[in-house]
Write an enzyme that holds these catalytic residues in place. Structure first.
Site, PDB file in Angstrom:
ATOM      1  N   PRO A  43      -6.507 -74.357 -78.259  1.00 30.11           N
ATOM      2  CA  PRO A  43      -6.189 -73.548 -79.445  1.00 30.11           C
ATOM      3  C   PRO A  43      -7.211 -73.810 -80.548  1.00 30.11           C
ATOM      4  CG  PRO A  43      -4.682 -75.410 -79.253  1.00 30.11           C
ATOM      5  CD  PRO A  43      -5.526 -75.419 -78.024  1.00 30.11           C
ATOM      6  N   ALA A  76      -3.615 -71.401 -83.684  1.00 27.57           N
ATOM      7  CA  ALA A  76      -2.392 -71.733 -84.417  1.00 27.57           C
ATOM      8  C   ALA A  76      -1.883 -70.528 -85.182  1.00 27.57           C
ATOM      9  CB  ALA A  76      -2.672 -72.885 -85.380  1.00 27.57           C
ATOM     10  N   HIS A 190       3.015 -76.935 -82.140  1.00 25.42           N
ATOM     11  CA  HIS A 190       1.930 -77.751 -82.699  1.00 25.42           C
ATOM     12  C   HIS A 190       2.524 -78.956 -83.438  1.00 25.42           C
ATOM     13  CE1 HIS A 190      -1.891 -78.917 -84.069  1.00 25.42           C
ATOM     14  NE2 HIS A 190      -2.349 -77.788 -84.566  1.00 25.42           N
ATOM     15  N   GLY A 191       2.479 -80.105 -82.767  1.00 20.96           N
ATOM     16  CA  GLY A 191       2.968 -81.343 -83.378  1.00 20.96           C
ATOM     17  C   GLY A 191       1.840 -82.313 -83.656  1.00 20.96           C
ATOM     18  N   TYR A 195      -0.392 -81.695 -89.336  1.00 21.61           N
ATOM     19  CA  TYR A 195       0.404 -80.596 -89.884  1.00 21.61           C
ATOM     20  C   TYR A 195       1.889 -80.994 -89.942  1.00 21.61           C
ATOM     21  CZ  TYR A 195      -4.015 -78.200 -89.367  1.00 21.61           C
ATOM     22  OH  TYR A 195      -5.345 -77.872 -89.471  1.00 21.61           O
ATOM     23  N   ARG A 334     -14.856 -76.409 -78.387  1.00 19.32           N
ATOM     24  CA  ARG A 334     -16.178 -75.918 -78.779  1.00 19.32           C
ATOM     25  C   ARG A 334     -16.989 -75.401 -77.596  1.00 19.32           C
ATOM     26  NH1 ARG A 334     -17.658 -81.186 -82.024  1.00 19.32           N
ATOM     27  NH2 ARG A 334     -15.886 -81.929 -80.798  1.00 19.32           N
TER      28      ARG A 334
END
Length: 379
Positions: A43, A76, A190-191, A195, A334
């Protein structure tokens, strides 16, 4: 011709015919999903979703990186109007956002890809401009992010009240339902990366004295509530979780990352989710690797589902971690960003395009986004 000569020729022919087995390109069954290879699109925030709505140019971007039986994890996507932390990132909480994702998901499926939507809440990694009514962003704490050497200044967040937690859990449930309606095959919660959920997990940030703070069990309570609620809503076989226990992104570290990682892995087992996606300890900061003695192997051994690793992998390291049993799948960021045909390049051991970091987070719908070249003999 002697028998010996015939045998030698036969052996030589076998060597020519025998194709090198590349571990990253071997198939893998991830629950009900039959993957043709083990190279995952990580992601990646690309900040090209104007007004928090995914755009048509994303269809080309994801389609370029789709292979039949390949797994892609979308960038995300905010779960609510309080979730955004950056400009031009997509959301999945409104009807307009859901409809915008549908044609993007469709093109991935037309090429045989498996597509998961990453559900995200930035928490305190935000500012008043991205919040409804210019309110402070929410978090586990009222301490602002302190990023050394960063020009970005983050305002003090507002500490979530205990009675507000169910509302945030419900935001994730609704976002997951929306993702499935948009056609995604599943969701990744998303953990990681400092965030909102990570702000509850990590003891460097979480300074609460209610049932969501203090002990390891308490700090994990809210993130696990989110995972359970989403799994109950759409099915645990469609749910993955991303974690970064060793990372200190966005001023979000922990005093016992190994203990945190193992506890979360064991807790996620009880929920029966599909996969756990973990960032390597060497990626202490977002882009730079550092030497470390820490390992994800204890987490890998503790988790029963599919285990995905990410963080600075190249071709040879990816092959090694698969062969050694350190992971089932390897997520590439990337390298996949700059090489839309990455599985083909790994198959041929071809030269790789270099990523242009200056365009990672630009708003251009083409440059640094869909203009990275394919191999000449590739479509």
């Amino acid at each position: 011709m002697t028998n010996n000569t015939m045998v030698e020729e036969a052996e030589n022919n076998k060597v020519v015919e025998r194709k090198e087995v590349i571990p990253l390109l071997t198939p893998f069954n991830m629950g009900k999903f039959n993957l043709s290879h083990r190279i995952v699109l990580a992601p990646l925030t690309r900040t090209r979703s104007y007004n928090f709505v995914a755009q048509s140019h994303a269809a080309l971007y994801y389609s370029q990186r789709t292979s039949k039986g390949g797994l892609l994890i979308g960038e995300a996507s905010g779960v609510s109007e309080t979730a955004q932390g950056y400009p031009n990132t997509p959301g999945i909480w409104t009807r307009e956002q859901v409809e915008a994702w549908k044609p993007i998901v469709r093109v991935v499926h037309e090429k045989g890809g498996i597509f998961f939507c990453q559900l995200w809440h930035a928490g305190r990694v935000s500012n008043y401009a991205y919040q409804p009514g210019g309110q402070p962003p929410i978090s586990s704490t009222n301490k602002p992010v302190q990023k050394e050497g960063s020009s970005t200044k983050y305002p003090p967040p507002r500490r979530l009240r205990t009675d507000e937690i169910p509302k945030i859990v419900n935001d994730f449930i609704m976002a997951a339902k929306n993702a499935i309606e948009a056609g995604f095959d599943g969701v990744e919660i998303h953990g990681a990366n400092g965030y909102l959920l990570d702000q509850f997990l990590k003891d460097k940030v979480n300074d609460r004295d209610d049932k969501y703070g203090g002990s390891l069990e308490n700090r994990c309570r809210f993130p696990l509530k989110v995972v359970k609620a989403v799994a109950d809503e759409i099915g645990a076989n469609k749910v993955g979780v991303r974690l970064s226990p060793f990372a200190d992104y966005c001023d979000c570290g922990d005093s016992d990352p190994q203990g945190l990682g193992i506890y979360m892995a064991q807790s996620l087992n009880k929920l029966g989710i599909l996969y756990c996606h973990v960032i390597e300890p060497r990626m202490h900061t977002m882009f730079d690797q550092s030497e470390t003695n820490s390992s994800l192997l204890p987490m890998r051994k503790a988790f029963n589902g599919t285990f995905i690793v990410a963080g600075g992998y190249n071709r040879s390291e990816g092959n090694r971690v698969i062969v050694s049993g350190g992971a089932d799948l390897v997520a590439y960021g990337r390298l996949f960003l700059a090489n839309p045909d990455l599985p083909k390049r790994f198959e041929l051991n071809a030269e790789l395009n270099k990523a242009d970091r200056s365009t990672f987070y630009s708003n251009d719908p083409v440059v640094g986004y869909t203009d990275y070249p394919f191999l000449e003999n590739d479509s």
